[in-house]
Design a protein around this motif. Structure first.
Motif, PDB file in Angstrom:
ATOM      1  N   GLY A   1       0.805  -1.139  -0.038  1.00  0.00           N
ATOM      2  CA  GLY A   1      -0.012   0.175   0.064  1.00  0.00           C
ATOM      3  C   GLY A   1       0.758   1.205  -0.083  1.00  0.00           C
ATOM      4  N   GLU A   2       2.116   1.208  -0.120  1.00  0.00           N
ATOM      5  CA  GLU A   2       3.149   2.222  -0.028  1.00  0.00           C
ATOM      6  C   GLU A   2       2.661   3.245  -1.234  1.00  0.00           C
ATOM      7  OE1 GLU A   2       4.854  -0.735  -2.324  1.00  0.00           O
ATOM      8  OE2 GLU A   2       4.051  -1.114  -0.385  1.00  0.00           O
ATOM      9  N   SER A   3       2.158   2.838  -2.179  1.00  0.00           N
ATOM     10  CA  SER A   3       2.088   3.692  -3.607  1.00  0.00           C
ATOM     11  C   SER A   3       1.134   4.827  -3.139  1.00  0.00           C
ATOM     12  CB  SER A   3       1.541   2.756  -4.711  1.00  0.00           C
ATOM     13  OG  SER A   3       0.629   2.345  -4.385  1.00  0.00           O
ATOM     14  N   ALA A   4       0.173   4.615  -2.386  1.00  0.00           N
ATOM     15  CA  ALA A   4      -0.993   5.591  -1.972  1.00  0.00           C
ATOM     16  C   ALA A   4      -0.160   6.681  -1.087  1.00  0.00           C
ATOM     17  CB  ALA A   4      -2.066   4.747  -1.095  1.00  0.00           C
ATOM     18  N   LEU A   5       1.063   6.406  -0.577  1.00  0.00           N
ATOM     19  CA  LEU A   5       1.726   7.559   0.288  1.00  0.00           C
ATOM     20  C   LEU A   5       2.311   8.557  -0.671  1.00  0.00           C
ATOM     21  CD1 LEU A   5       3.033   5.419   3.060  1.00  0.00           C
ATOM     22  CD2 LEU A   5       0.870   6.660   3.401  1.00  0.00           C
ATOM     23  N   PHE A   6       2.825   8.036  -1.860  1.00  0.00           N
ATOM     24  CA  PHE A   6       3.544   8.846  -2.693  1.00  0.00           C
ATOM     25  C   PHE A   6       2.753   9.214  -4.045  1.00  0.00           C
ATOM     26  CE2 PHE A   6       6.481   6.808   0.159  1.00  0.00           C
ATOM     27  CZ  PHE A   6       7.122   8.096   0.624  1.00  0.00           C
TER      28      PHE A   6
ATOM     29  N   SER B   1      -0.983  12.252  -8.863  1.00  0.00           N
ATOM     30  CA  SER B   1      -1.978  11.671  -7.826  1.00  0.00           C
ATOM     31  C   SER B   1      -1.626  10.540  -7.111  1.00  0.00           C
ATOM     32  CB  SER B   1      -3.146  11.082  -9.007  1.00  0.00           C
ATOM     33  OG  SER B   1      -2.572  10.350  -9.819  1.00  0.00           O
ATOM     34  N   SER B   2      -2.087  10.154  -6.175  1.00  0.00           N
ATOM     35  CA  SER B   2      -1.854   8.834  -5.071  1.00  0.00           C
ATOM     36  C   SER B   2      -3.042   8.208  -5.223  1.00  0.00           C
ATOM     37  CB  SER B   2      -1.505   9.411  -3.697  1.00  0.00           C
ATOM     38  OG  SER B   2      -0.607  10.361  -3.560  1.00  0.00           O
TER      39      SER B   2
END
Length: 67
Positions: free
Chosen positions: A9-14, A20-21
């Motif tokens: 889920g780290e892609s939602a942080l950056f 866009s996240s």
């Protein structure tokens, strides 16, 4: 299959190249007992702004998100 200390889920942080996240992770647990550490984006932003996370740490997290 995730192992101990793996992240998701780290892609939602950056943000991506477009700025866009996106939340793109869904995980199902197969064990009876699971411990999960949650880091919300606003909390990560506070840690970065406060200097608690140094630039090298943030860059390492961004590299994980790029993969």
């Amino acid at each position: 299959m995730l192992k101990e200390h793996d992240v998701f889920g780290e892609s939602a942080l950056f943000p991506d190249a477009s700025g866009s996240s996106v939340r793109s992770a869904t995980v199902k647990a197969s064990a009876q007992s699971v411990q999960l550490l949650v880091l919300h984006k606003k909390d990560l932003e506070r840690l970065i702004a406060s200097g608690v996370l140094n630039p090298e740490c943030v860059q390492a997290l961004e590299k994980v998100a790029e993969k």
